[in-house]
Design an enzyme around this catalytic site. Structure first.
Site, PDB file in Angstrom:
ATOM      1  N   HIS A 166      54.090  56.554   4.007  1.00  0.00           N
ATOM      2  CA  HIS A 166      52.555  57.636   5.115  1.00  0.00           C
ATOM      3  C   HIS A 166      52.229  58.217   3.446  1.00  0.00           C
ATOM      4  CE1 HIS A 166      53.007  56.709   8.652  1.00  0.00           C
ATOM      5  NE2 HIS A 166      53.786  56.889   8.879  1.00  0.00           N
ATOM      6  N   GLY A 207      57.926  56.420  15.018  1.00  0.00           N
ATOM      7  CA  GLY A 207      57.994  56.696  15.677  1.00  0.00           C
ATOM      8  C   GLY A 207      58.411  58.240  14.838  1.00  0.00           C
ATOM      9  N   SER A 259      57.399  53.114   8.859  1.00  0.00           N
ATOM     10  CA  SER A 259      57.294  54.183   9.011  1.00  0.00           C
ATOM     11  C   SER A 259      58.820  54.583   8.912  1.00  0.00           C
ATOM     12  CB  SER A 259      55.914  54.591   9.876  1.00  0.00           C
ATOM     13  OG  SER A 259      56.363  55.820   9.845  1.00  0.00           O
ATOM     14  N   ALA A 260      58.963  54.806  10.277  1.00  0.00           N
ATOM     15  CA  ALA A 260      60.194  55.242   9.938  1.00  0.00           C
ATOM     16  C   ALA A 260      61.840  54.315   9.966  1.00  0.00           C
ATOM     17  CB  ALA A 260      60.720  56.034  11.769  1.00  0.00           C
ATOM     18  N   GLU A 307      49.685  54.876   2.597  1.00  0.00           N
ATOM     19  CA  GLU A 307      49.369  53.631   3.804  1.00  0.00           C
ATOM     20  C   GLU A 307      49.010  52.062   3.113  1.00  0.00           C
ATOM     21  OE1 GLU A 307      47.405  55.941   7.498  1.00  0.00           O
ATOM     22  OE2 GLU A 307      49.242  56.749   7.725  1.00  0.00           O
TER      23      GLU A 307
HETATM   24 CA   LIG Z   1      56.566  59.457  12.608  1.00  0.00          CA
END
Ligand SMILES: [Ca+2]
Ligand SMILES: [Ca+2]
Lengths: 239, 239
Positions: free
Chosen positions: A162, A92, A125-126, A198
Protein backbone atom coordinates in the site's frame (compact mmCIF):
# COMPACT_ATOMS: atom_id res chain seq x y z
CA UNK A 1 20.84 -26.22 -4.51
CA UNK A 2 18.52 -23.50 -5.79
CA UNK A 3 15.67 -22.40 -3.56
CA UNK A 4 12.33 -23.89 -4.70
CA UNK A 5 10.17 -20.88 -4.19
CA UNK A 6 6.95 -19.82 -5.94
CA UNK A 7 5.53 -16.60 -4.57
CA UNK A 8 2.93 -14.13 -5.76
CA UNK A 9 3.11 -11.13 -3.44
CA UNK A 10 0.29 -8.61 -3.84
CA UNK A 11 0.45 -5.10 -2.43
CA UNK A 12 -3.28 -5.14 -1.76
CA UNK A 13 -6.46 -7.21 -2.13
CA UNK A 14 -8.80 -4.67 -3.64
CA UNK A 15 -7.93 -2.04 -6.21
CA UNK A 16 -10.31 0.87 -6.63
CA UNK A 17 -12.94 0.55 -8.17
CA UNK A 18 -12.92 -3.24 -8.79
CA UNK A 19 -14.01 -6.07 -6.44
CA UNK A 20 -12.04 -8.29 -4.04
CA UNK A 21 -8.90 -9.64 -5.81
CA UNK A 22 -10.44 -8.76 -9.18
CA UNK A 23 -7.49 -6.70 -10.43
CA UNK A 24 -5.15 -9.63 -9.78
CA UNK A 25 -7.44 -12.40 -11.07
CA UNK A 26 -5.50 -13.20 -14.24
CA UNK A 27 -2.17 -13.33 -12.40
CA UNK A 28 -3.51 -15.54 -9.60
CA UNK A 29 -5.27 -17.94 -11.98
CA UNK A 30 -2.25 -18.30 -14.25
CA UNK A 31 0.04 -18.74 -11.21
CA UNK A 32 -2.10 -21.56 -9.77
CA UNK A 33 -3.17 -23.27 -13.02
CA UNK A 34 0.36 -23.44 -14.44
CA UNK A 35 1.33 -25.26 -11.23
CA UNK A 36 -1.64 -27.66 -11.44
CA UNK A 37 -3.18 -26.41 -8.20
CA UNK A 38 -6.81 -27.47 -7.65
CA UNK A 39 -7.26 -26.49 -4.01
CA UNK A 40 -5.91 -23.53 -2.03
CA UNK A 41 -5.42 -23.41 1.75
CA UNK A 42 -6.57 -19.99 2.98
CA UNK A 43 -5.16 -18.32 6.11
CA UNK A 44 -7.74 -15.80 7.46
CA UNK A 45 -5.77 -14.91 10.61
CA UNK A 46 -5.41 -11.19 9.85
CA UNK A 47 -9.08 -10.52 10.63
CA UNK A 48 -11.16 -11.53 13.63
CA UNK A 49 -14.23 -12.69 11.68
CA UNK A 50 -12.48 -15.68 10.16
CA UNK A 51 -15.68 -17.45 9.09
CA UNK A 52 -16.84 -14.42 7.15
CA UNK A 53 -13.39 -13.86 5.69
CA UNK A 54 -13.06 -17.47 4.52
CA UNK A 55 -16.52 -17.33 2.93
CA UNK A 56 -15.52 -14.21 0.96
CA UNK A 57 -12.26 -15.76 -0.25
CA UNK A 58 -13.98 -19.06 -1.05
CA UNK A 59 -16.59 -17.46 -3.27
CA UNK A 60 -13.91 -15.72 -5.33
CA UNK A 61 -11.60 -18.75 -5.70
CA UNK A 62 -14.56 -21.03 -6.50
CA UNK A 63 -15.70 -18.60 -9.20
CA UNK A 64 -12.26 -19.15 -10.77
CA UNK A 65 -12.63 -22.95 -10.55
CA UNK A 66 -10.47 -23.67 -7.46
CA UNK A 67 -11.51 -25.29 -4.19
CA UNK A 68 -10.61 -23.38 -1.04
CA UNK A 69 -10.29 -24.69 2.50
CA UNK A 70 -9.54 -22.41 5.43
CA UNK A 71 -6.88 -23.30 7.96
CA UNK A 72 -9.08 -22.03 10.81
CA UNK A 73 -11.63 -24.77 10.00
CA UNK A 74 -8.98 -27.45 10.52
CA UNK A 75 -8.53 -29.29 13.84
CA UNK A 76 -4.81 -29.48 13.09
CA UNK A 77 -3.59 -26.34 11.29
CA UNK A 78 -0.02 -27.62 10.95
CA UNK A 79 -1.28 -30.79 9.27
CA UNK A 80 -3.47 -28.71 6.94
CA UNK A 81 -0.36 -26.78 5.89
CA UNK A 82 1.64 -29.99 5.52
CA UNK A 83 -1.00 -31.30 3.10
CA UNK A 84 -1.70 -28.06 1.24
CA UNK A 85 -1.25 -27.78 -2.54
CA UNK A 86 -0.95 -23.98 -2.24
CA UNK A 87 -1.32 -21.31 0.46
CA UNK A 88 -3.06 -17.93 0.31
CA UNK A 89 -2.60 -15.54 3.25
CA UNK A 90 -5.04 -12.62 3.12
CA UNK A 91 -4.74 -9.06 4.38
CA UNK A 92 -6.05 -7.35 7.49
CA UNK A 93 -3.97 -6.53 10.55
CA UNK A 94 -0.36 -7.70 10.23
CA UNK A 95 0.23 -7.92 14.00
CA UNK A 96 -2.86 -10.06 14.50
CA UNK A 97 -1.84 -12.25 11.56
CA UNK A 98 1.72 -12.83 12.73
CA UNK A 99 0.58 -13.43 16.30
CA UNK A 100 -1.90 -16.09 15.12
CA UNK A 101 0.77 -17.75 12.97
CA UNK A 102 3.01 -18.01 16.06
CA UNK A 103 0.16 -19.17 18.32
CA UNK A 104 -0.74 -21.92 15.88
CA UNK A 105 2.94 -22.83 15.42
CA UNK A 106 2.74 -22.38 11.66
CA UNK A 107 5.87 -20.31 11.02
CA UNK A 108 8.31 -23.18 10.51
CA UNK A 109 5.87 -25.46 8.73
CA UNK A 110 4.82 -22.81 6.18
CA UNK A 111 8.46 -21.83 5.58
CA UNK A 112 9.39 -25.47 4.97
CA UNK A 113 6.48 -26.16 2.63
CA UNK A 114 7.25 -23.07 0.55
CA UNK A 115 11.06 -23.15 0.51
CA UNK A 116 11.62 -26.91 0.50
CA UNK A 117 8.54 -28.43 -1.15
CA UNK A 118 8.05 -25.38 -3.37
CA UNK A 119 4.27 -25.12 -2.97
CA UNK A 120 2.81 -21.89 -4.38
CA UNK A 121 2.33 -19.06 -1.87
CA UNK A 122 0.07 -16.08 -2.49
CA UNK A 123 0.17 -13.16 -0.06
CA UNK A 124 -1.87 -10.01 -0.07
CA UNK A 125 -1.11 -6.90 1.99
CA UNK A 126 -0.51 -8.30 5.53
CA UNK A 127 0.00 -11.71 3.87
CA UNK A 128 2.79 -10.12 1.85
CA UNK A 129 4.32 -8.47 4.94
CA UNK A 130 4.59 -11.83 6.75
CA UNK A 131 6.26 -13.47 3.74
CA UNK A 132 9.31 -11.20 4.18
CA UNK A 133 12.10 -10.95 6.74
CA UNK A 134 10.01 -9.12 9.33
CA UNK A 135 6.89 -7.03 9.82
CA UNK A 136 8.95 -3.93 10.69
CA UNK A 137 7.60 -2.15 7.60
CA UNK A 138 3.89 -2.84 7.94
CA UNK A 139 1.53 0.15 7.89
CA UNK A 140 -0.83 -1.42 10.40
CA UNK A 141 -1.71 -0.37 13.92
CA UNK A 142 -0.04 -2.61 16.54
CA UNK A 143 -3.33 -3.82 18.05
CA UNK A 144 -1.80 -7.05 19.41
CA UNK A 145 1.71 -7.83 20.68
CA UNK A 146 3.24 -10.78 18.80
CA UNK A 147 6.14 -12.75 20.33
CA UNK A 148 8.47 -11.32 17.65
CA UNK A 149 8.43 -9.15 14.53
CA UNK A 150 10.41 -11.85 12.67
CA UNK A 151 8.26 -13.27 9.89
CA UNK A 152 8.37 -16.19 7.41
CA UNK A 153 11.54 -15.04 5.65
CA UNK A 154 10.53 -16.38 2.24
CA UNK A 155 12.57 -13.53 0.71
CA UNK A 156 15.64 -11.80 2.23
CA UNK A 157 14.19 -8.26 2.20
CA UNK A 158 11.13 -6.40 3.48
CA UNK A 159 8.13 -5.06 1.58
CA UNK A 160 6.03 -2.00 2.29
CA UNK A 161 2.60 -2.70 0.77
CA UNK A 162 0.00 0.00 0.00
CA UNK A 163 2.89 2.39 -0.62
CA UNK A 164 1.61 5.91 -1.03
CA UNK A 165 3.56 8.86 -2.37
CA UNK A 166 4.03 11.98 -0.30
CA UNK A 167 1.29 14.51 -0.97
CA UNK A 168 3.12 17.83 -1.44
CA UNK A 169 -0.05 19.73 -0.47
CA UNK A 170 -0.64 17.94 2.82
CA UNK A 171 -0.40 19.98 6.03
CA UNK A 172 -0.58 16.85 8.21
CA UNK A 173 2.49 16.52 10.42
CA UNK A 174 2.59 12.74 10.93
CA UNK A 175 5.60 11.14 9.21
CA UNK A 176 5.21 10.45 5.48
CA UNK A 177 5.61 6.87 4.31
CA UNK A 178 9.00 7.74 2.83
CA UNK A 179 10.18 9.23 6.16
CA UNK A 180 9.05 6.12 8.05
CA UNK A 181 11.04 3.78 5.82
CA UNK A 182 14.11 6.05 5.98
CA UNK A 183 13.85 6.04 9.81
CA UNK A 184 13.79 2.22 9.68
CA UNK A 185 16.98 2.30 7.66
CA UNK A 186 18.75 4.45 10.26
CA UNK A 187 18.90 1.25 12.30
CA UNK A 188 22.06 -0.76 11.51
CA UNK A 189 21.57 -4.14 9.84
CA UNK A 190 18.11 -3.56 8.39
CA UNK A 191 17.33 -5.18 5.01
CA UNK A 192 16.25 -3.42 1.78
CA UNK A 193 12.59 -2.40 1.58
CA UNK A 194 10.63 -2.75 -1.66
CA UNK A 195 7.66 -0.37 -1.60
CA UNK A 196 4.76 -1.65 -3.69
CA UNK A 197 1.99 0.74 -4.69
CA UNK A 198 -1.57 -0.57 -4.75
CA UNK A 199 -1.99 -2.61 -7.92
CA UNK A 200 1.60 -3.91 -7.91
CA UNK A 201 2.65 -7.53 -7.52
CA UNK A 202 6.03 -9.17 -7.04
CA UNK A 203 6.35 -12.64 -8.59
CA UNK A 204 9.19 -14.79 -7.28
CA UNK A 205 10.19 -18.07 -8.91
CA UNK A 206 13.29 -19.70 -7.45
CA UNK A 207 16.00 -17.07 -7.80
CA UNK A 208 14.02 -14.81 -10.14
CA UNK A 209 11.87 -11.89 -8.96
CA UNK A 210 9.79 -9.75 -11.33
CA UNK A 211 7.56 -6.74 -10.75
CA UNK A 212 4.17 -7.10 -12.43
CA UNK A 213 0.96 -5.08 -12.40
CA UNK A 214 0.49 -1.49 -13.52
CA UNK A 215 2.80 0.66 -11.46
CA UNK A 216 6.41 1.58 -10.66
CA UNK A 217 7.88 0.31 -7.39
CA UNK A 218 10.21 2.22 -5.07
CA UNK A 219 13.28 0.56 -3.65
CA UNK A 220 14.93 1.64 -0.40
CA UNK A 221 18.41 0.24 0.28
CA UNK A 222 20.28 1.43 3.41
CA UNK A 223 22.99 3.91 2.49
CA UNK A 224 21.80 4.29 -1.10
CA UNK A 225 19.60 6.77 -2.89
CA UNK A 226 15.97 5.67 -3.14
CA UNK A 227 15.12 4.49 -6.68
CA UNK A 228 12.04 3.97 -8.84
CA UNK A 229 11.76 0.88 -11.05
CA UNK A 230 9.14 0.29 -13.77
CA UNK A 231 6.72 -2.62 -13.96
CA UNK A 232 8.38 -5.60 -15.63
CA UNK A 233 11.63 -4.85 -13.82
CA UNK A 234 13.80 -7.77 -12.78
CA UNK A 235 14.37 -7.61 -9.01
CA UNK A 236 16.34 -10.88 -8.80
CA UNK A 237 19.34 -8.97 -7.40
CA UNK A 238 17.41 -8.67 -4.13
CA UNK A 239 17.29 -12.45 -3.66
CA UNK B 1 -5.85 9.28 48.23
CA UNK B 2 -6.24 11.25 45.01
CA UNK B 3 -3.71 10.70 42.24
CA UNK B 4 -1.17 13.55 42.06
CA UNK B 5 -0.96 13.87 38.33
CA UNK B 6 -0.09 16.88 36.16
CA UNK B 7 -0.06 16.05 32.48
CA UNK B 8 -0.07 18.09 29.29
CA UNK B 9 -0.59 15.66 26.42
CA UNK B 10 -0.09 17.13 22.95
CA UNK B 11 -1.31 15.42 19.80
CA UNK B 12 1.67 16.77 17.85
CA UNK B 13 4.78 18.95 18.11
CA UNK B 14 4.38 21.13 15.06
CA UNK B 15 1.15 22.56 13.71
CA UNK B 16 1.12 23.77 10.12
CA UNK B 17 2.37 26.45 9.35
CA UNK B 18 4.01 27.44 12.70
CA UNK B 19 7.37 26.36 14.17
CA UNK B 20 8.31 23.57 16.59
CA UNK B 21 5.91 23.62 19.61
CA UNK B 22 4.87 27.17 18.70
CA UNK B 23 1.13 26.48 18.62
CA UNK B 24 1.30 25.09 22.16
CA UNK B 25 3.68 27.69 23.62
CA UNK B 26 1.17 29.51 25.81
CA UNK B 27 -0.20 26.24 27.25
CA UNK B 28 3.25 24.82 27.96
CA UNK B 29 4.56 28.04 29.56
CA UNK B 30 1.48 28.47 31.77
CA UNK B 31 1.60 24.78 32.74
CA UNK B 32 5.25 24.98 33.83
CA UNK B 33 5.28 28.49 35.33
CA UNK B 34 2.18 27.93 37.46
CA UNK B 35 4.01 24.93 38.92
CA UNK B 36 7.23 26.90 39.56
CA UNK B 37 9.28 24.78 37.14
CA UNK B 38 12.63 26.30 36.14
CA UNK B 39 14.26 23.31 34.44
CA UNK B 40 12.78 20.57 32.27
CA UNK B 41 14.24 17.10 31.74
CA UNK B 42 13.90 16.21 28.05
CA UNK B 43 13.62 12.63 26.77
CA UNK B 44 14.82 12.50 23.11
CA UNK B 45 14.53 8.70 22.79
CA UNK B 46 12.00 8.72 19.92
CA UNK B 47 14.63 9.83 17.40
CA UNK B 48 18.09 8.49 16.70
CA UNK B 49 19.88 11.85 16.51
CA UNK B 50 19.41 12.60 20.19
CA UNK B 51 22.05 15.36 20.30
CA UNK B 52 20.35 17.25 17.49
CA UNK B 53 16.90 16.66 18.97
CA UNK B 54 17.96 17.92 22.41
CA UNK B 55 19.52 21.04 20.86
CA UNK B 56 16.26 21.82 19.06
CA UNK B 57 14.14 21.38 22.20
CA UNK B 58 16.65 23.33 24.30
CA UNK B 59 16.57 26.35 22.03
CA UNK B 60 12.77 26.52 22.24
CA UNK B 61 12.52 26.03 26.01
CA UNK B 62 15.36 28.50 26.63
CA UNK B 63 13.59 31.06 24.48
CA UNK B 64 10.67 30.73 26.91
CA UNK B 65 12.96 31.19 29.93
CA UNK B 66 13.36 27.55 31.07
CA UNK B 67 16.54 25.52 31.37
CA UNK B 68 16.50 22.13 29.63
CA UNK B 69 18.69 19.10 30.29
CA UNK B 70 18.45 15.96 28.20
CA UNK B 71 18.28 12.55 29.83
CA UNK B 72 20.59 11.10 27.17
CA UNK B 73 23.39 13.42 28.39
CA UNK B 74 23.16 11.96 31.87
CA UNK B 75 25.42 9.13 33.10
CA UNK B 76 22.55 7.88 35.21
CA UNK B 77 19.20 8.41 33.47
CA UNK B 78 17.16 7.03 36.39
CA UNK B 79 18.84 9.48 38.76
CA UNK B 80 18.16 12.33 36.32
CA UNK B 81 14.46 11.40 36.38
CA UNK B 82 14.50 11.08 40.18
CA UNK B 83 15.84 14.65 40.43
CA UNK B 84 13.75 16.20 37.64
CA UNK B 85 11.42 19.14 38.27
CA UNK B 86 9.42 18.29 35.14
CA UNK B 87 9.65 15.86 32.21
CA UNK B 88 9.07 16.45 28.50
CA UNK B 89 8.99 13.43 26.17
CA UNK B 90 9.14 14.45 22.52
CA UNK B 91 7.74 12.78 19.41
CA UNK B 92 9.31 10.60 16.75
CA UNK B 93 8.96 6.82 16.56
CA UNK B 94 6.86 5.39 19.40
CA UNK B 95 8.43 1.91 19.21
CA UNK B 96 11.94 3.32 19.42
CA UNK B 97 10.89 5.58 22.30
CA UNK B 98 9.27 2.83 24.35
CA UNK B 99 12.15 0.45 23.67
CA UNK B 100 14.65 3.05 24.91
CA UNK B 101 12.56 3.71 28.03
CA UNK B 102 12.65 -0.03 28.81
CA UNK B 103 16.36 -0.35 27.99
CA UNK B 104 17.21 2.51 30.31
CA UNK B 105 14.85 1.14 32.99
CA UNK B 106 12.90 4.38 33.16
CA UNK B 107 9.31 3.07 33.06
CA UNK B 108 8.81 2.62 36.80
CA UNK B 109 10.83 5.64 37.85
CA UNK B 110 8.93 8.02 35.53
CA UNK B 111 5.59 6.55 36.60
CA UNK B 112 6.48 7.04 40.26
CA UNK B 113 7.72 10.60 39.82
CA UNK B 114 4.58 11.60 37.92
CA UNK B 115 1.92 9.71 39.88
CA UNK B 116 3.45 9.87 43.38
CA UNK B 117 5.57 13.04 43.43
CA UNK B 118 3.25 14.81 40.97
CA UNK B 119 5.98 16.38 38.82
CA UNK B 120 4.65 17.94 35.60
CA UNK B 121 4.78 15.69 32.50
CA UNK B 122 4.55 17.00 28.96
CA UNK B 123 4.19 14.54 26.11
CA UNK B 124 4.00 15.21 22.41
CA UNK B 125 2.92 12.68 19.78
CA UNK B 126 4.95 9.53 20.65
CA UNK B 127 5.51 11.11 24.08
CA UNK B 128 1.74 11.21 24.48
CA UNK B 129 1.36 7.59 23.30
CA UNK B 130 3.78 6.33 25.96
CA UNK B 131 1.95 8.23 28.72
CA UNK B 132 -1.14 6.03 28.22
CA UNK B 133 -1.96 2.38 28.95
CA UNK B 134 -0.14 1.03 25.90
CA UNK B 135 1.23 1.96 22.49
CA UNK B 136 -1.37 -0.21 20.73
CA UNK B 137 -2.87 2.88 19.08
CA UNK B 138 0.26 4.57 17.76
CA UNK B 139 0.37 5.46 14.05
CA UNK B 140 4.05 4.71 13.78
CA UNK B 141 5.89 2.05 11.84
CA UNK B 142 7.17 -0.76 14.11
CA UNK B 143 10.84 -0.22 13.26
CA UNK B 144 12.09 -1.76 16.53
CA UNK B 145 10.64 -4.55 18.70
CA UNK B 146 10.15 -3.36 22.29
CA UNK B 147 9.88 -5.90 25.15
CA UNK B 148 6.20 -4.99 25.56
CA UNK B 149 3.56 -2.58 24.23
CA UNK B 150 2.63 -1.67 27.83
CA UNK B 151 3.50 1.96 28.47
CA UNK B 152 3.67 4.37 31.44
CA UNK B 153 -0.02 4.11 32.33
CA UNK B 154 -0.30 7.69 33.58
CA UNK B 155 -3.96 7.61 32.43
CA UNK B 156 -6.25 4.52 32.21
CA UNK B 157 -7.05 4.85 28.49
CA UNK B 158 -5.22 5.11 25.17
CA UNK B 159 -4.74 8.09 22.87
CA UNK B 160 -4.47 8.18 19.10
CA UNK B 161 -2.46 11.31 18.26
CA UNK B 162 -2.39 12.97 14.82
CA UNK B 163 -5.95 11.73 14.32
CA UNK B 164 -7.05 12.28 10.76
CA UNK B 165 -10.59 12.09 9.45
CA UNK B 166 -11.48 9.69 6.66
CA UNK B 167 -11.18 11.36 3.26
CA UNK B 168 -14.41 10.41 1.42
CA UNK B 169 -12.66 10.98 -1.93
CA UNK B 170 -9.70 8.69 -1.27
CA UNK B 171 -9.33 5.59 -3.44
CA UNK B 172 -6.52 4.21 -1.25
CA UNK B 173 -7.40 0.80 0.17
CA UNK B 174 -5.30 0.78 3.35
CA UNK B 175 -7.46 0.91 6.50
CA UNK B 176 -8.68 4.37 7.54
CA UNK B 177 -7.70 5.59 11.01
CA UNK B 178 -11.27 5.01 12.18
CA UNK B 179 -11.22 1.40 10.93
CA UNK B 180 -7.89 0.76 12.69
CA UNK B 181 -9.20 1.91 16.06
CA UNK B 182 -12.44 -0.07 15.61
CA UNK B 183 -10.35 -3.20 14.83
CA UNK B 184 -8.41 -2.59 18.06
CA UNK B 185 -11.71 -2.52 19.94
CA UNK B 186 -12.76 -5.89 18.52
CA UNK B 187 -10.21 -7.31 20.97
CA UNK B 188 -11.80 -8.01 24.38
CA UNK B 189 -10.54 -5.91 27.30
CA UNK B 190 -9.14 -2.98 25.33
CA UNK B 191 -9.44 0.49 26.92
CA UNK B 192 -11.18 3.57 25.46
CA UNK B 193 -9.22 5.49 22.81
CA UNK B 194 -9.28 9.28 22.71
CA UNK B 195 -8.38 10.46 19.20
CA UNK B 196 -6.71 13.88 19.22
CA UNK B 197 -6.49 15.84 15.99
CA UNK B 198 -3.34 17.86 15.34
CA UNK B 199 -3.59 21.04 17.43
CA UNK B 200 -5.44 19.35 20.31
CA UNK B 201 -4.13 18.92 23.85
CA UNK B 202 -5.43 16.99 26.85
CA UNK B 203 -4.65 18.57 30.22
CA UNK B 204 -4.90 16.27 33.21
CA UNK B 205 -4.72 17.54 36.79
CA UNK B 206 -5.35 14.91 39.47
CA UNK B 207 -8.77 13.52 38.63
CA UNK B 208 -9.70 16.23 36.12
CA UNK B 209 -9.09 15.98 32.38
CA UNK B 210 -9.90 18.78 29.95
CA UNK B 211 -9.58 19.07 26.17
CA UNK B 212 -7.84 22.27 25.10
CA UNK B 213 -6.60 23.63 21.78
CA UNK B 214 -8.66 24.38 18.71
CA UNK B 215 -10.37 21.19 17.64
CA UNK B 216 -12.97 18.56 18.49
CA UNK B 217 -11.76 15.18 19.74
CA UNK B 218 -13.22 11.79 18.86
CA UNK B 219 -13.82 9.21 21.57
CA UNK B 220 -13.92 5.47 20.88
CA UNK B 221 -15.31 3.29 23.68
CA UNK B 222 -15.67 -0.47 23.05
CA UNK B 223 -19.30 -1.38 22.44
CA UNK B 224 -20.44 2.24 22.16
CA UNK B 225 -21.05 4.57 19.26
CA UNK B 226 -18.05 6.79 18.46
CA UNK B 227 -18.63 10.37 19.65
CA UNK B 228 -17.24 13.84 18.94
CA UNK B 229 -16.59 16.25 21.83
CA UNK B 230 -15.79 19.96 21.49
CA UNK B 231 -12.70 21.71 22.81
CA UNK B 232 -13.17 22.66 26.45
CA UNK B 233 -14.94 19.35 27.10
CA UNK B 234 -14.46 17.73 30.49
CA UNK B 235 -13.07 14.21 29.98
CA UNK B 236 -12.67 13.44 33.70
CA UNK B 237 -15.06 10.48 33.30
CA UNK B 238 -12.23 8.64 31.52
CA UNK B 239 -9.99 8.76 34.61
CA1 LIG C 1 -3.69 -3.82 6.85
CA1 LIG D 1 5.56 9.48 15.02
Amino acid sequence: MAVRRNLLLLSNSTLHPSGYLEYAAEYICEFLRSRKVEEVLFVPYALRDQDGYAAKARSVFESWGFRLSSVHESENPALAVANAQAIFIGGGNTFQLLNNLYENKLIDVIRKRVLESGIPYIGSSAGTNVSTVSINTTNDMPIVFPPSFTALGLVPFNINPHFIDTDPNSTHKGETREERILQYHEIPGTPPVLALREGSILKVEGDKAMLIGKFHARLFVPGKKTEEFPTGHNFSFLL
